[in-house]
Design a protein around this motif. Structure first.
Motif, PDB file in Angstrom:
ATOM      1  N   GLU A  78       0.978  -1.129   0.077  1.00 18.12           N
ATOM      2  CA  GLU A  78      -0.083  -0.189   0.256  1.00 18.12           C
ATOM      3  C   GLU A  78       0.893   1.391  -0.782  1.00 18.12           C
ATOM      4  O   GLU A  78       0.968   2.277  -0.763  1.00 18.12           O
ATOM      5  CB  GLU A  78      -0.635   0.149   1.189  1.00 18.12           C
ATOM      6  N   LEU A  79       1.972   1.509   0.500  1.00 15.84           N
ATOM      7  CA  LEU A  79       3.035   2.114   0.692  1.00 15.84           C
ATOM      8  C   LEU A  79       3.364   2.260  -0.499  1.00 15.84           C
ATOM      9  O   LEU A  79       3.649   3.742  -2.045  1.00 15.84           O
ATOM     10  CB  LEU A  79       4.185   2.518   2.187  1.00 15.84           C
ATOM     11  N   LEU A  80       3.701   1.586  -1.642  1.00 18.42           N
ATOM     12  CA  LEU A  80       4.844   1.669  -2.704  1.00 18.42           C
ATOM     13  C   LEU A  80       3.052   1.704  -3.921  1.00 18.42           C
ATOM     14  O   LEU A  80       3.928   3.004  -4.531  1.00 18.42           O
ATOM     15  CB  LEU A  80       5.053   0.605  -3.540  1.00 18.42           C
ATOM     16  N   ALA A  81       2.363   1.385  -3.318  1.00 18.33           N
ATOM     17  CA  ALA A  81       1.312   1.900  -4.462  1.00 18.33           C
ATOM     18  C   ALA A  81       0.785   2.857  -4.435  1.00 18.33           C
ATOM     19  O   ALA A  81       0.737   4.118  -5.342  1.00 18.33           O
ATOM     20  CB  ALA A  81      -0.133   1.652  -4.172  1.00 18.33           C
ATOM     21  N   SER A  82       0.805   4.241  -3.297  1.00 18.22           N
ATOM     22  CA  SER A  82       0.681   5.261  -2.817  1.00 18.22           C
ATOM     23  C   SER A  82       1.840   6.216  -3.022  1.00 18.22           C
ATOM     24  O   SER A  82       1.606   7.666  -3.685  1.00 18.22           O
ATOM     25  CB  SER A  82       0.212   5.414  -1.712  1.00 18.22           C
ATOM     26  N   CYS A  83       3.234   5.976  -3.472  1.00 21.16           N
ATOM     27  CA  CYS A  83       4.864   6.729  -3.925  1.00 21.16           C
ATOM     28  C   CYS A  83       4.307   6.362  -5.104  1.00 21.16           C
ATOM     29  O   CYS A  83       5.705   6.729  -5.904  1.00 21.16           O
ATOM     30  CB  CYS A  83       5.131   5.718  -3.456  1.00 21.16           C
ATOM     31  N   GLY A  84       3.614   5.762  -5.971  1.00 24.73           N
ATOM     32  CA  GLY A  84       3.809   5.727  -7.296  1.00 24.73           C
ATOM     33  C   GLY A  84       4.790   4.409  -7.307  1.00 24.73           C
ATOM     34  O   GLY A  84       4.637   4.688  -8.942  1.00 24.73           O
ATOM     35  N   GLN A  85       5.474   3.664  -7.014  1.00 26.31           N
ATOM     36  CA  GLN A  85       6.213   2.404  -7.279  1.00 26.31           C
ATOM     37  C   GLN A  85       6.252   1.369  -7.741  1.00 26.31           C
ATOM     38  O   GLN A  85       4.935   0.715  -7.291  1.00 26.31           O
ATOM     39  CB  GLN A  85       7.340   2.575  -6.294  1.00 26.31           C
TER      40      GLN A  85
END
Length: 85
Positions: A78-85
């Motif tokens: 979820e963190l990576l998705a919110s950062c666009g990674q």
């Protein structure tokens, strides 16, 4: 003082992200930890994920507790998705 008592609900001493993560994880996994304390540890533990990921901790070490591992994998995704990674 046991390692589980190192992290209280108040943060008097500045600790490294790894120290904070490990202490919070120990408290969360201890069956004697009250649910209210576990819930208080969750945001503190999650706040360390970005720093630990940047340090490569999750490439070097594997979490052995299946529930904690699955929960943190979801949170990291979820963190990576919110950062666009």
């Amino acid at each position: 003082m046991s390692p589980l008592q190192l992290v209280s609900l108040k943060s008097e001493v500045s600790r490294s992200p790894l120290e904070t993560f490990v202490a919070c994880a120990h408290q969360m996994l201890d069956p004697a930890t009250p649910e209210a304390v576990r819930r208080a540890m969750e945001p503190r533990l999650l706040a360390q994920l970005t720093a630990l990921r940047a340090l490569g901790v999750f490439e070097l070490f594997e979490l052995r507790d299946p529930a904690l591992k699955a929960w943190l994998a979801d949170e990291l995704a979820e963190l990576l998705a919110s950062c666009g990674q």
